[in-house]
Design a protein around this motif. Sequence first.
Motif, PDB file in Angstrom:
ATOM      1  N   MET A   1      -6.218  98.694  -9.113  1.00 17.38           N
ATOM      2  CA  MET A   1      -6.607  99.742 -10.051  1.00 17.38           C
ATOM      3  C   MET A   1      -6.613 101.078  -9.318  1.00 17.38           C
ATOM      4  O   MET A   1      -7.317 101.234  -8.314  1.00 17.38           O
ATOM      5  CB  MET A   1      -7.997  99.458 -10.633  1.00 17.38           C
ATOM      6  CG  MET A   1      -8.106  98.144 -11.380  1.00 17.38           C
ATOM      7  SD  MET A   1      -9.785  97.866 -12.002  1.00 17.38           S
ATOM      8  CE  MET A   1      -9.569  96.306 -12.867  1.00 17.38           C
TER       9      MET A   1
ATOM     10  N   PHE B   1      -7.693  88.866 -19.828  1.00 12.24           N
ATOM     11  CA  PHE B   1      -8.652  89.879 -19.410  1.00 12.24           C
ATOM     12  C   PHE B   1      -9.238  90.548 -20.648  1.00 12.24           C
ATOM     13  O   PHE B   1      -8.500  91.078 -21.480  1.00 12.24           O
ATOM     14  CB  PHE B   1      -7.981  90.915 -18.510  1.00 12.24           C
ATOM     15  CG  PHE B   1      -7.337  90.316 -17.289  1.00 12.24           C
ATOM     16  CD1 PHE B   1      -8.089  90.034 -16.165  1.00 12.24           C
ATOM     17  CD2 PHE B   1      -5.981  90.021 -17.279  1.00 12.24           C
ATOM     18  CE1 PHE B   1      -7.502  89.469 -15.042  1.00 12.24           C
ATOM     19  CE2 PHE B   1      -5.382  89.460 -16.167  1.00 12.24           C
ATOM     20  CZ  PHE B   1      -6.150  89.183 -15.039  1.00 12.24           C
TER      21      PHE B   1
ATOM     22  N   TYR C   1      -6.486 102.690  -4.099  1.00  9.00           N
ATOM     23  CA  TYR C   1      -6.637 101.649  -5.109  1.00  9.00           C
ATOM     24  C   TYR C   1      -7.917 100.851  -4.864  1.00  9.00           C
ATOM     25  O   TYR C   1      -8.269 100.559  -3.720  1.00  9.00           O
ATOM     26  CB  TYR C   1      -5.443 100.685  -5.079  1.00  9.00           C
ATOM     27  CG  TYR C   1      -4.117 101.359  -5.305  1.00  9.00           C
ATOM     28  CD1 TYR C   1      -3.634 101.577  -6.591  1.00  9.00           C
ATOM     29  CD2 TYR C   1      -3.353 101.798  -4.224  1.00  9.00           C
ATOM     30  CE1 TYR C   1      -2.418 102.207  -6.795  1.00  9.00           C
ATOM     31  CE2 TYR C   1      -2.140 102.429  -4.420  1.00  9.00           C
ATOM     32  CZ  TYR C   1      -1.677 102.634  -5.707  1.00  9.00           C
ATOM     33  OH  TYR C   1      -0.474 103.269  -5.908  1.00  9.00           O
TER      34      TYR C   1
ATOM     35  N   ILE D   1      -5.789  92.324  -8.309  1.00  9.75           N
ATOM     36  CA  ILE D   1      -5.583  93.328  -9.351  1.00  9.75           C
ATOM     37  C   ILE D   1      -5.817  94.707  -8.739  1.00  9.75           C
ATOM     38  O   ILE D   1      -6.903  94.994  -8.231  1.00  9.75           O
ATOM     39  CB  ILE D   1      -6.524  93.104 -10.541  1.00  9.75           C
ATOM     40  CG1 ILE D   1      -6.294  91.717 -11.143  1.00  9.75           C
ATOM     41  CG2 ILE D   1      -6.318  94.181 -11.597  1.00  9.75           C
ATOM     42  CD1 ILE D   1      -7.201  91.406 -12.308  1.00  9.75           C
TER      43      ILE D   1
ATOM     44  N   SER E   1       3.043  96.067 -13.376  1.00 10.87           N
ATOM     45  CA  SER E   1       2.002  96.140 -14.398  1.00 10.87           C
ATOM     46  C   SER E   1       2.325  95.295 -15.625  1.00 10.87           C
ATOM     47  O   SER E   1       1.421  94.925 -16.372  1.00 10.87           O
ATOM     48  CB  SER E   1       1.792  97.598 -14.837  1.00 10.87           C
ATOM     49  OG  SER E   1       2.995  98.145 -15.365  1.00 10.87           O
TER      50      SER E   1
ATOM     51  N   ARG F   1      -5.901  91.634 -22.755  1.00 11.35           N
ATOM     52  CA  ARG F   1      -4.607  91.568 -22.078  1.00 11.35           C
ATOM     53  C   ARG F   1      -4.400  90.142 -21.586  1.00 11.35           C
ATOM     54  O   ARG F   1      -5.330  89.520 -21.066  1.00 11.35           O
ATOM     55  CB  ARG F   1      -4.558  92.525 -20.884  1.00 11.35           C
ATOM     56  CG  ARG F   1      -4.594  93.991 -21.236  1.00 11.35           C
ATOM     57  CD  ARG F   1      -4.340  94.829 -19.990  1.00 11.35           C
ATOM     58  NE  ARG F   1      -4.563  96.243 -20.215  1.00 11.35           N
ATOM     59  CZ  ARG F   1      -4.390  97.179 -19.280  1.00 11.35           C
ATOM     60  NH1 ARG F   1      -4.000  96.827 -18.066  1.00 11.35           N
ATOM     61  NH2 ARG F   1      -4.616  98.448 -19.553  1.00 11.35           N
TER      62      ARG F   1
ATOM     63  N   LEU G   1     -11.431  93.531 -22.152  1.00 12.80           N
ATOM     64  CA  LEU G   1     -11.712  94.899 -21.718  1.00 12.80           C
ATOM     65  C   LEU G   1     -12.383  95.703 -22.817  1.00 12.80           C
ATOM     66  O   LEU G   1     -12.369  95.321 -23.988  1.00 12.80           O
ATOM     67  CB  LEU G   1     -10.402  95.607 -21.331  1.00 12.80           C
ATOM     68  CG  LEU G   1      -9.457  94.864 -20.400  1.00 12.80           C
ATOM     69  CD1 LEU G   1      -8.057  95.407 -20.540  1.00 12.80           C
ATOM     70  CD2 LEU G   1      -9.928  95.005 -18.982  1.00 12.80           C
TER      71      LEU G   1
ATOM     72  N   SER H   1      -0.692  95.246 -11.184  1.00 18.75           N
ATOM     73  CA  SER H   1      -1.165  96.624 -11.265  1.00 18.75           C
ATOM     74  C   SER H   1      -1.783  96.859 -12.636  1.00 18.75           C
ATOM     75  O   SER H   1      -1.177  96.544 -13.659  1.00 18.75           O
ATOM     76  CB  SER H   1      -0.013  97.607 -11.037  1.00 18.75           C
ATOM     77  OG  SER H   1      -0.450  98.939 -11.267  1.00 18.75           O
ATOM     78  N   TRP H   2      -2.977  97.416 -12.642  1.00 19.07           N
ATOM     79  CA  TRP H   2      -3.671  97.667 -13.899  1.00 19.07           C
ATOM     80  C   TRP H   2      -3.150  98.922 -14.595  1.00 19.07           C
ATOM     81  O   TRP H   2      -3.351  99.118 -15.776  1.00 19.07           O
ATOM     82  CB  TRP H   2      -5.165  97.790 -13.646  1.00 19.07           C
ATOM     83  CG  TRP H   2      -6.002  97.311 -14.774  1.00 19.07           C
ATOM     84  CD1 TRP H   2      -6.889  98.045 -15.502  1.00 19.07           C
ATOM     85  CD2 TRP H   2      -6.040  95.990 -15.319  1.00 19.07           C
ATOM     86  NE1 TRP H   2      -7.474  97.251 -16.464  1.00 19.07           N
ATOM     87  CE2 TRP H   2      -6.971  95.984 -16.371  1.00 19.07           C
ATOM     88  CE3 TRP H   2      -5.367  94.804 -15.016  1.00 19.07           C
ATOM     89  CZ2 TRP H   2      -7.256  94.853 -17.126  1.00 19.07           C
ATOM     90  CZ3 TRP H   2      -5.642  93.672 -15.766  1.00 19.07           C
ATOM     91  CH2 TRP H   2      -6.571  93.703 -16.797  1.00 19.07           C
ATOM     92  N   ASP H   3      -2.473  99.776 -13.840  1.00 15.81           N
ATOM     93  CA  ASP H   3      -1.931 101.019 -14.392  1.00 15.81           C
ATOM     94  C   ASP H   3      -0.446 100.856 -14.673  1.00 15.81           C
ATOM     95  O   ASP H   3       0.225 100.000 -14.093  1.00 15.81           O
ATOM     96  CB  ASP H   3      -2.163 102.171 -13.411  1.00 15.81           C
ATOM     97  CG  ASP H   3      -3.631 102.310 -13.044  1.00 15.81           C
ATOM     98  OD1 ASP H   3      -4.411 102.747 -13.901  1.00 15.81           O
ATOM     99  OD2 ASP H   3      -3.987 101.954 -11.902  1.00 15.81           O
TER     100      ASP H   3
END
Length: 231
Positions: free
Chosen positions: A112, A209, A122, A110, A61, A223, A211, A37-39
């Motif tokens: 989001m 990752f 999502y 992934i 996450s 990340r 960003l 989970s990105w959140d």
Amino acid sequence: MCSLRYILILPVIVLTLSLQAQETPEDFVSLDLTTLSWDKGVVEDLGYVSDHEVETTDIYSRALSVPFHYSGPAQLTFFRETSVPGEDAPLRTPVANVNLPNKASEVLLIFMRNKQVEAERYNVIAIPRDKSSFPRGSYQIFNLSDFPVSGKMGDEIFKLDYHGKKVITLPLQEKTSIEVKFAQEEEGQWELGYSSIWSHYVNKRVNIFVLNSKDSVSPIDVRRFSEYVPE
């Protein structure tokens, strides 16, 4: 009468053969899935159907999930189930859809959160990550920023376009430290956005990752998620 019956049956046969022709092996997959989970927080009890059975999964996450096997259509739908008074079957509300690659044996999903809608929804990115191309002791880098980046890991220098990816495999040493740098390209100039020293472990592989950063001084945020890979 026979002619009329033939005329009525023929379209049904043609339709059946047409549907069977559309169901090719590429429409179905059998592979291992890992989720992230990105959140912040945990997405709990998302439902999906695998091998004709309803399953649920939690999406974290802070770390990658434990891989789980999926067998079914290449277009995978995650949903919520709610009971409906007077109905035996629960109501399924789709919350995410993703097309899975048909030639992969392992895929990272992934999640989001789509914050443009009020309902739970999502966007999902599917990333192939087979051990043959992403083995233990290696680093898989994804550029999820809005700009091209250049990078340096150990002695290897590389460049990643927007949403590009690359696997870096380092010599099989038990443990060592490596230099890691990422720079942003803007108007033909490179601006260093990240620099650090990482420990390298031969029995792990690392998902990286790149960003956009909210820090105006450093334009790049990084990340990374490492995972143990048995021999």
